[in-house]
Design an enzyme around this catalytic site. Structure first.
Site, mmCIF file in Angstrom:
data_model
loop_
_atom_site.group_PDB
_atom_site.id
_atom_site.type_symbol
_atom_site.label_atom_id
_atom_site.label_comp_id
_atom_site.label_asym_id
_atom_site.label_seq_id
_atom_site.Cartn_x
_atom_site.Cartn_y
_atom_site.Cartn_z
ATOM 1 N N GLY A 48 0.903 -1.224 0.005
ATOM 2 C CA GLY A 48 0.176 -0.054 -0.016
ATOM 3 C C GLY A 48 0.848 1.244 -0.054
ATOM 4 N N HIS A 54 -0.630 0.094 -15.027
ATOM 5 C CA HIS A 54 0.053 1.041 -16.304
ATOM 6 C C HIS A 54 -0.839 2.185 -16.934
ATOM 7 C CE1 HIS A 54 3.507 -1.655 -15.884
ATOM 8 N NE2 HIS A 54 2.559 -2.753 -16.170
ATOM 9 N N GLY A 68 5.898 1.733 -7.541
ATOM 10 C CA GLY A 68 6.118 1.087 -8.757
ATOM 11 C C GLY A 68 6.231 2.239 -9.806
ATOM 12 N N SER A 96 3.295 -7.463 -20.798
ATOM 13 C CA SER A 96 2.485 -7.709 -19.506
ATOM 14 C C SER A 96 1.545 -8.950 -19.516
ATOM 15 C CB SER A 96 1.753 -6.694 -19.034
ATOM 16 O OG SER A 96 2.832 -5.497 -18.752
#
Lengths: 451, 451, 451, 451
Positions: free
Chosen positions: A272, A377, A276, A301
């Site tokens: 949390g 993303h 990234g 991915s």
């Protein structure tokens, strides 16, 4: 004991260096329970004792059984670690009557639980930060069955978020010159495509690969999150090719594409507190300084929820997305090794690509993108670039997404705008290739197509 | 502009390395005022823009005039940087009715001013920590005339205290191998006994000296606090001898005493976030690892309030502490160069030592030790060890304490107990030498003595 | 004692770390003369004693008086440090009869003086390399009056040249983050334009400057040779402007020229083991990696022999190079402060430039370029680029070259060819500007011009 | 190609960093043979070309086939790489007539083969030192069949011995924080007790183990020689126990003994340039600084020639060392798994210990100790301390020494004396335990014992 030994590496290293003497002097009454020691740490004298008491608490904590760990957290809920309600209420009253910066400041100060100060003092011990991360990791495992412990998590998270403020992290390159102690953590934590021992690891750190991680100055041998990259000429369309352990590992002279094929968090105790998105952007910046001719930065991915989505789709909606025949063929994908059936492949390939585009671009639950990887993303400002039929032939890949994989592209100049479009308006950036697939998807209503 | 350039060194170094490109891309509209930029930084998009916007704010902040700086802080008091009172009040109400860990956590979360988030985001920029320290430094200068700005200080202090948690600091040895960039900061910040240029500095870093500082991983070239030490055989009784720049600088083979003769804070913006006590203890631990035969660890400290205390003492109290004749002689110390009068010295020496002991050990104001330096060391658990007549013949020393200096001794085994005795019971640890002086002091009532 | 303390810094540092104990154990008979200790070091047992004996020799050597130092070197000439002539002669005979690789190898091995082995063993001691450099420095000072010591120099030089093989050196950037211990050596060794203390030094390490040095892994705090560089927009035409200590020290955004304005050797004991040419080339490579837009790499160099050359020129040759009137004006340059006479300047400027070009390009002694600085740069493959009238107004500059300075330009693509042209054929590369000056010079024969 | 890839790691790393550009510019005519390039490197221009040409030679050398490598070395024997015989002879003549320091220096200079200069220039290239080590490694493999190449080896060895002078090496600790690139070399080079992969390696680097290596500044990731140590309470008597991979790896609190159980050279190309003796002594010094209570420093060593010696012993001598019955039982040791026969063990144990002592202490060939491992440690000044029956139950151990192992003890205070006694007088230091065994051995004449 709940927590595995791995989280304590950091602590033990520090102890080896500085704390041994401290420990030798203190650990006389090994049976003292933890809570009284925590209480002592909060006294004047406790503070004066410096790191010794905090270190002792850290060491003792580790030796707790699972039951004792739970008991420890329950005790931390006790009144002694909370402020006096009367004082808080008075401050709140004061604020209500005279709302303003000053009364607010008083209220905030009055309301801070003593637990936070306790955790701050534990943090003074050598390796204290590591122990707090381990505590939170234990706590997160308890929360589902012990929701009453949430306030402790709030305190720990508040402190850890402050200490792991992204301004304090630095990107470090990981390669074959990196200490083994760090490398073995890659093997341990790789969550996307498992690393099978040191030979596999070595291949992932070869000349045509890059690996970067975020490090915190206090945990020098502990990557927080790491990302694995392949440098290739042209787009990487198959994860198996990237993971191939063949010995040809020289950087191609014409490498122009950096494919981010794995990103893994290391410390459950920092869940949390995400960084990234920052890592990807900084890694792109790092790669640009290397003097290579990389122009394309994209991921390869997984689409972890694709198959599940299709399976659970109500029949009515399915019928708007695929013809009956298509649906039959998709049904055939339940068979093992269906991908070795060339005819079947030829037929389902366009169907899967079309449905994949639909899944990523249009499907929502409560306004949110269904696919967790996509959400990450797209939230970073990336665009959906390309879908790869049979991009992942592993069991996991086949069972989660019929083998489909996707490239998300990171174009520096568009990240901010894409991010805003996505977050504010739910608009998803995509390549013309993907948009073309979508058009087919929208045409795919059975009535029209089946003619 | 209020803040001097020195606080920004850290920032500019970082910018040189990472931020130049960022800046080049962003700084297009140099006239945008700061507050709207802060507002933008708090939006979704602002966060996505990563470090660029924070960096821009940092750079702009620096260029503010004094008036603009004040205006900037006033704006930060505005409602837009505060929580909604209604939400805070509701959470407070909820807590009042159901006081407990959970409602408290909600209240704390609701009451946190947005300013804290703003500062956290500024901290993401390269050098952001440095700019926040500079901001607080400016703010502290404004506070005496602008007490309304206190809440901003509370927020900054809260964050800085968290980020400068002592667990994050490490002790670094400073010597002639240290980068010049760090060394020049010693010259700049030495607050006790001024360093007069590089030759003086070099002498203070010679073989028979030690210098240690606390560093934070984010400000690698910036000492936060540093301490200067002389290694001698036997006690150091005169600061002038220690500061002498003679070339004999080899470590004496029989060195057995470490004298801490100066301790200085470097960053005004960290005022109140103290770590001096930790530094002394860690430095003692460092010195012990060096393999020398140091057994005595003590300070050679000024008594900055001694003379002032005597001057302001009501006549009645004076009469209980010194005979009329003694008082006359003390009066003679108003003359310049009195210390060259051997006869006078011989007479006033015992009087000053006696009064010095009285001042340190017995005089209080509101229950507190009068002397700030004494309060610091006694709070650390040190003991009053020895007084030195004419220990400091400098103008400053003569005018503040008639030249008197004092050793506070640090004995590891007694620090905790001394600390507790002092803090809880106001009892001050002292050597038998000092205690003997005190007995004379108590005998010093005029009626008895003058006979 | 001949050798100054500076050369021993390296040694003393090492001793501080490793050798103190060794010393403590050994130095029992402080009067033993050095030569017997050297003899012992060459025995089996001496080798076994490891570093201790070598260290003792190093320490003792330092304490020698000047007379003792000379005596020490004389003793090293003794037979005990030479091979047996009979053995050498036999090997030589063998080679003469059967010349070949093998007999030659035997001869070389037989002829190596034992001194070399002695020096190798001294080198094993902590700081041994430093002491050998110091020995050679002493020796070089003795050579002019003691030519018989040359063979010792040959041995030392052979070993040092091997150990300081340029492959072992690395370029290090020197800036304000460099340890003070290294920086003070710049002040000490700057040979071209003296550094006047730390403020001057700081200016030379500011943002618009660069400084690089060669370091050897064994002498980590000891630059061997260093070079100072100014980054400017356009050519630097005056050394005084470059050395100006004004505070404007930011790197100009449009910097396109790197001017190498000073290059200094540090260790006299390495004389004749040159690496200056390598340093310049590597520094150019370093500067190119920095991402600046520097396109021109050139020196701003003195012409130390120019005035002397003119003074000593036979009258006849003078008459072919300058008119009588010109010669009169040149005579006027004997006056102090002539450069403040604008009219005189206007007249002599073209004359000095013309003669300067003549001096650099055409004048030889025994086939060699007269000017030592020119010979160095031309040997590196640089070209004569530009002459600057009153480029150096310092007393030194005026007295050695009437204030004239010169830029030698380094163009990577031409260095090899220029070098070869110069070394093989004596051809000097020059700009068209310089060539034009030369043409005027050849026209300058009195008979023609004076009409 | 003769040379394995491992020796070139060093080179390729360096090239990656610095040389890529150089190479890109130069490698235009890939077919040019090596020798002409070497010739060019020896010219003026070759030197000026700096590192580029040397690098090219390095790269080309690697690509040679085995036949080409041999041809390359043969060419290096050619006249062009030797001095003019006439010049050497003249210098030799001069020396013969006037033997002295100066004529000798001239002779040495005249006789140096040009090959040395060639190798020196190759050493300037990035990674040049690595290539020269690889060359010598290849050469050593060729020497047995091509003794004519010896002079080249002499040149290479001369240079490498100079560059790898022990004063240039530093001891580095190797542990789990060491880069994987270094660690994998341990696995590769361990010569005494093979390391079976990363898990085995990790156990050898655990808390109760130490590993140290010599490193050269030019080959930072390449250990030259390394030593493995176990810290135990009391003597280690079995190598299998030390190599056990059980997870109990904490340093025992009462550890008092450091057992050196393996020492391995890494680079074949440095054969004969030994530093093993220095490493052991420095490692002992390092261990002493760690603050542990280690008092005993000893090896646990194989006796590789013991069984062979016994087998080849003439019958007559055997009869003086063991009774007929003893010999019969020794004969029984030819059986597999004899050590599982408790009765047999009980009988042969005293016999093997007695013969082992005899073998180590008394047996010589041409005045030299038979056992190579013994010769190394005794030459270092160690003493024979203790023999261990079945100390090594591995196949290798059983077949080479009937499982016998030996401790050599290193006592700092006696190393010099022991060394001298051994080297000068052939006297071997031993414990009283070993001496007692010897007495039994001398009593062991069959006539006396068999009664």
């Amino acid at each position: 004991m709940i927590s595995g030994p791995k989280l304590f590496h950091g602590i033990w290293e520090s102890i080896a260096n500085r704390g041994r003497d401290l420990l030798a002097k203190r650990l006389v009454v090994p049976e003292t329970p933890l809570i009284p020691m925590c209480r002592e740490l909060l006294t004047e004298r406790g503070e004066a004792s410096g790191m010794a008491l905090g270190l002792e608490i850290a060491v003792r904590y580790q030796r707790l059984t699972a039951a004792q760990t739970e008991g420890f957290f329950q005790s931390l809920l006790g009144k002694e670690f909370l402020p006096e309600p009367a004082i808080v209420n008075a401050a709140a009253e004061d604020y209500r009557e005279h709302p303003g910066s000053e009364t607010l400041a008083t209220l905030v100060a009055a309301a801070e639980p003593l637990r936070q100060e306790l955790f701050r003092r534990i943090n003074l011990a050598p390796g204290g930060t590591g122990i707090l991360i381990a505590m939170r990791s234990d706590l997160l495992r308890l929360l589902p069955t012990h929701p009453e412990l949430k306030p402790i998590d709030a305190d720990l998270r508040h402190l850890l978020a402050s200490w792991f403020n992204r301004g304090f992290l630095h990107v470090g390159r990981i390669d074959w010159k990196t200490p083994a102690m760090v490398l073995e953590k890659l093997i341990e934590y790789e969550a996307v495509h498992e690393i099978e021992g040191w030979d596999d690891l070595r291949r992932r750190l070869a000349d045509d690969r890059r690996c970067f991680a975020f490090f915190h100055p206090l945990l020098p041998q502990q990557p927080l999150i790491f990302i694995e990259i392949a440098l290739t000429h042209g787009t990487a369309s198959s994860i198996q090719k990237l993971l191939d352990r063949s010995p040809k590992t020289q950087l191609p002279a014409d490498a122009d594409t950096a494919t981010f094929y794995s990103i893994s968090n290391c410390l459950e105790g920092l869940r949390g507190i995400s960084f990234g998105n920052f890592l990807i952007k900084q890694v792109i910046a790092e790669l640009k300084t290397e003097g290579l001719k990389i122009r394309t930065f994209e991921t390869l991915s997984p689409m972890p929820g694709f198959r599940e989505w299709w399976k659970r789709l109500p029949e009515k909606r399915r019928d708007t997305l695929a013809t009956a025949r298509e649906q039959d063929f998709l049904q055939a994908l339940e068979a093992r090794d269906w991908h070795q059936n060339a005819q079947l492949c030829a037929f389902v390939k366009p169907v899967l690509l079309r449905l994949g585009a639909q899944y990523l671009m249009r499907e929502r639950a409560g306004g949110r993108t269904l696919d967790a990887v996509a959400a990450f993303h797209l939230g970073n400002g990336a665009a959906v670039e390309r879908l790869h039929f049979l991009g992942d032939r592993s069991e996991k890949g086949m069972s989660r997404s019929f083998g489909l994989m996707v490239n998300y592209s990171y174009r520096s100049s568009r990240l901010e705008r894409n991010h805003e479009d996505y977050v504010k308006h739910g608009r998803i950036a995509a390549s013309s290739e993907i948009k073309a697939l979508l058009q087919k998807a929208s045409l795919g209503s059975p009535s029209v197509q089946e003619k």
